[in-house]
Enzyme design. Sequence first.
Site, PDB file in Angstrom:
ATOM      1  N   ARG A  92     -31.656  41.924  23.177  1.00 30.59           N
ATOM      2  CA  ARG A  92     -31.697  42.543  24.501  1.00 30.59           C
ATOM      3  C   ARG A  92     -32.213  43.969  24.554  1.00 30.59           C
ATOM      4  O   ARG A  92     -32.761  44.378  25.581  1.00 30.59           O
ATOM      5  CB  ARG A  92     -30.308  42.429  25.146  1.00 30.59           C
ATOM      6  CG  ARG A  92     -30.046  41.006  25.622  1.00 30.59           C
ATOM      7  CD  ARG A  92     -28.589  40.711  25.804  1.00 30.59           C
ATOM      8  NE  ARG A  92     -27.909  40.569  24.526  1.00 30.59           N
ATOM      9  CZ  ARG A  92     -26.622  40.235  24.405  1.00 30.59           C
ATOM     10  NH1 ARG A  92     -25.890  40.022  25.485  1.00 30.59           N
ATOM     11  NH2 ARG A  92     -26.083  40.106  23.211  1.00 30.59           N
TER      12      ARG A  92
ATOM     13  N   ILE B 236     -25.120  17.304   5.569  1.00 33.31           N
ATOM     14  CA  ILE B 236     -25.109  16.827   4.185  1.00 33.31           C
ATOM     15  C   ILE B 236     -26.400  17.278   3.495  1.00 33.31           C
ATOM     16  O   ILE B 236     -27.412  17.553   4.160  1.00 33.31           O
ATOM     17  CB  ILE B 236     -24.953  15.289   4.115  1.00 33.31           C
ATOM     18  CG1 ILE B 236     -26.076  14.590   4.891  1.00 33.31           C
ATOM     19  CG2 ILE B 236     -23.581  14.865   4.636  1.00 33.31           C
ATOM     20  CD1 ILE B 236     -26.089  13.066   4.702  1.00 33.31           C
ATOM     21  N   PRO B 237     -26.361  17.405   2.154  1.00 34.44           N
ATOM     22  CA  PRO B 237     -27.501  17.989   1.436  1.00 34.44           C
ATOM     23  C   PRO B 237     -28.844  17.344   1.782  1.00 34.44           C
ATOM     24  O   PRO B 237     -29.834  18.037   2.041  1.00 34.44           O
ATOM     25  CB  PRO B 237     -27.140  17.776  -0.041  1.00 34.44           C
ATOM     26  CG  PRO B 237     -25.637  17.794  -0.051  1.00 34.44           C
ATOM     27  CD  PRO B 237     -25.225  17.135   1.241  1.00 34.44           C
ATOM     28  N   ASN B 238     -28.890  16.023   1.815  1.00 34.04           N
ATOM     29  CA  ASN B 238     -30.157  15.346   2.057  1.00 34.04           C
ATOM     30  C   ASN B 238     -30.736  15.699   3.425  1.00 34.04           C
ATOM     31  O   ASN B 238     -31.934  15.959   3.574  1.00 34.04           O
ATOM     32  CB  ASN B 238     -29.923  13.835   1.940  1.00 34.04           C
ATOM     33  CG  ASN B 238     -31.211  13.060   2.036  1.00 34.04           C
ATOM     34  OD1 ASN B 238     -32.138  13.304   1.270  1.00 34.04           O
ATOM     35  ND2 ASN B 238     -31.286  12.161   3.007  1.00 34.04           N
ATOM     36  N   THR B 239     -29.873  15.747   4.425  1.00 33.89           N
ATOM     37  CA  THR B 239     -30.328  16.043   5.785  1.00 33.89           C
ATOM     38  C   THR B 239     -30.831  17.478   5.895  1.00 33.89           C
ATOM     39  O   THR B 239     -31.872  17.748   6.506  1.00 33.89           O
ATOM     40  CB  THR B 239     -29.164  15.800   6.777  1.00 33.89           C
ATOM     41  OG1 THR B 239     -28.810  14.422   6.691  1.00 33.89           O
ATOM     42  CG2 THR B 239     -29.550  16.123   8.200  1.00 33.89           C
TER      43      THR B 239
ATOM     44  N   LYS C 194     -37.937  35.584  16.570  1.00 35.31           N
ATOM     45  CA  LYS C 194     -36.866  34.658  16.194  1.00 35.31           C
ATOM     46  C   LYS C 194     -36.694  33.615  17.303  1.00 35.31           C
ATOM     47  O   LYS C 194     -36.449  33.966  18.456  1.00 35.31           O
ATOM     48  CB  LYS C 194     -35.550  35.423  15.995  1.00 35.31           C
ATOM     49  CG  LYS C 194     -34.398  34.519  15.576  1.00 35.31           C
ATOM     50  CD  LYS C 194     -33.148  35.312  15.276  1.00 35.31           C
ATOM     51  CE  LYS C 194     -32.262  35.527  16.464  1.00 35.31           C
ATOM     52  NZ  LYS C 194     -31.564  34.328  16.940  1.00 35.31           N
TER      53      LYS C 194
ATOM     54  N   ASP D  26     -34.354  34.878  23.131  1.00 34.65           N
ATOM     55  CA  ASP D  26     -33.251  34.115  23.721  1.00 34.65           C
ATOM     56  C   ASP D  26     -33.566  33.812  25.180  1.00 34.65           C
ATOM     57  O   ASP D  26     -33.080  34.501  26.088  1.00 34.65           O
ATOM     58  CB  ASP D  26     -31.941  34.902  23.575  1.00 34.65           C
ATOM     59  CG  ASP D  26     -31.523  35.016  22.115  1.00 34.65           C
ATOM     60  OD1 ASP D  26     -31.727  34.040  21.370  1.00 34.65           O
ATOM     61  OD2 ASP D  26     -31.018  36.081  21.726  1.00 34.65           O
TER      62      ASP D  26
ATOM     63  N   GLN E  93     -21.850  41.713  22.181  1.00 35.90           N
ATOM     64  CA  GLN E  93     -21.664  42.056  20.757  1.00 35.90           C
ATOM     65  C   GLN E  93     -20.451  42.965  20.629  1.00 35.90           C
ATOM     66  O   GLN E  93     -20.231  43.833  21.466  1.00 35.90           O
ATOM     67  CB  GLN E  93     -22.914  42.777  20.204  1.00 35.90           C
ATOM     68  CG  GLN E  93     -24.189  41.947  20.217  1.00 35.90           C
ATOM     69  CD  GLN E  93     -24.281  40.947  19.062  1.00 35.90           C
ATOM     70  OE1 GLN E  93     -23.273  40.660  18.400  1.00 35.90           O
ATOM     71  NE2 GLN E  93     -25.460  40.395  18.851  1.00 35.90           N
TER      72      GLN E  93
HETATM   73  O1  C5P Z   1     -29.444  40.564  22.340  1.00 32.79           O
HETATM   74  P1  C5P Z   1     -28.962  40.790  20.935  1.00 32.79           P
HETATM   75  O2  C5P Z   1     -29.698  41.910  20.230  1.00 32.79           O
HETATM   76  O3  C5P Z   1     -27.462  40.936  20.859  1.00 32.79           O
HETATM   77  O4  C5P Z   1     -29.368  39.449  20.203  1.00 32.79           O
HETATM   78  C1  C5P Z   1     -28.987  39.195  18.877  1.00 32.79           C
HETATM   79  C2  C5P Z   1     -29.559  37.905  18.411  1.00 32.79           C
HETATM   80  O5  C5P Z   1     -29.082  37.683  17.082  1.00 32.79           O
HETATM   81  C3  C5P Z   1     -29.153  36.675  19.213  1.00 32.79           C
HETATM   82  O6  C5P Z   1     -30.230  35.750  19.139  1.00 32.79           O
HETATM   83  C4  C5P Z   1     -27.954  36.149  18.481  1.00 32.79           C
HETATM   84  O7  C5P Z   1     -27.793  34.760  18.626  1.00 32.79           O
HETATM   85  C5  C5P Z   1     -28.352  36.465  17.027  1.00 32.79           C
HETATM   86  N1  C5P Z   1     -27.263  36.546  16.075  1.00 32.79           N
HETATM   87  C6  C5P Z   1     -26.188  37.422  16.249  1.00 32.79           C
HETATM   88  N2  C5P Z   1     -25.190  37.426  15.305  1.00 32.79           N
HETATM   89  C7  C5P Z   1     -25.261  36.622  14.229  1.00 32.79           C
HETATM   90  C8  C5P Z   1     -26.350  35.771  14.051  1.00 32.79           C
HETATM   91  C9  C5P Z   1     -27.346  35.752  15.008  1.00 32.79           C
HETATM   92  O8  C5P Z   1     -26.142  38.169  17.205  1.00 32.79           O
HETATM   93  N3  C5P Z   1     -24.333  36.679  13.312  1.00 32.79           N
END
Ligand code: C5P
Length: 233
Positions: free
Chosen positions: A209, A65-68, A32, A10, A188
């Site tokens: 993090r 949409i499905p195609n996209t 990711k 991130d 979170q």
């Molecule tokens: O820093 P942290 O461990 O909280 O990062 C979690 C990662 O997981 C971030 O990239 C966040 O966007 C992603 N994520 C999340 N919850 C979700 C889906 C993705 O925290 N339901």
Amino acid sequence: MHSPILVALDYPDEASALDLVEQLSPRLCRLKVGKELFTRTGPGLVRRLQGQGYDVFLDLKFHDIPNTVASAVRAAADLGVWMVNVHASGGRRMMEAAAAELAGLQQPPLLIAVTVLTSMTDEDLRELGYLEGALARVASLAGLAADCGMQGVVCSAEECPTLREQRGKDFALVTPGIRLAGDSPGDQRRVVTPADARRRGADYLVVGRSITAAADPLAALQRVHEELRTAGG
Ligand code: C5P
């Protein structure tokens, strides 16, 4: 070795992301890449990370949409990513079109569905007209996703035991909200340790993090591995 740890890059720019990645190892984690970094850096960075030996989870949560969506998922496959995701709430035809697009490819990415964003409360869901509560909604969307050929879902550790029991062992559970003991939860709401997530049945742990903000990211990554070993995984 194929690591179950997916480090969330991130970052707002390529240099910061690469600075972190240089301190890690593709033997110990996958990466990711989400909406912010991808929008700023594009597929070039993904190729660069892959060139360094990393598997990339392209976390763009397609919903259209499905195609996209089918075409977008195909573009991700052509880029060679290891995992890609769509929103289950895009519905059956969207998910089936995405799965069909990847069928027959030699090395297709894992195709995963997002059920309910973990930022959503029961109250938020009610406002959207979903009255059954988050867990019930996650379970029904996961069932639909599996039925449409998705290979797993993104879910919170809290939901893992229910989904594992419902969907069996071959359905991938990808779980964010992971914190090493002692780290701040940040934004979170509910966090669990890597060992807890594994015990609840998570296959892949998205860790941001706790690794990216650590004074020594490699040491933090190794601590996650250590915890998983003690949890039997
Ligand atoms: O820093 P942290 O461990 O909280 O990062 C979690 C990662 O997981 C971030 O990239 C966040 O966007 C992603 N994520 C999340 N919850 C979700 C889906 C993705 O925290 N339901």
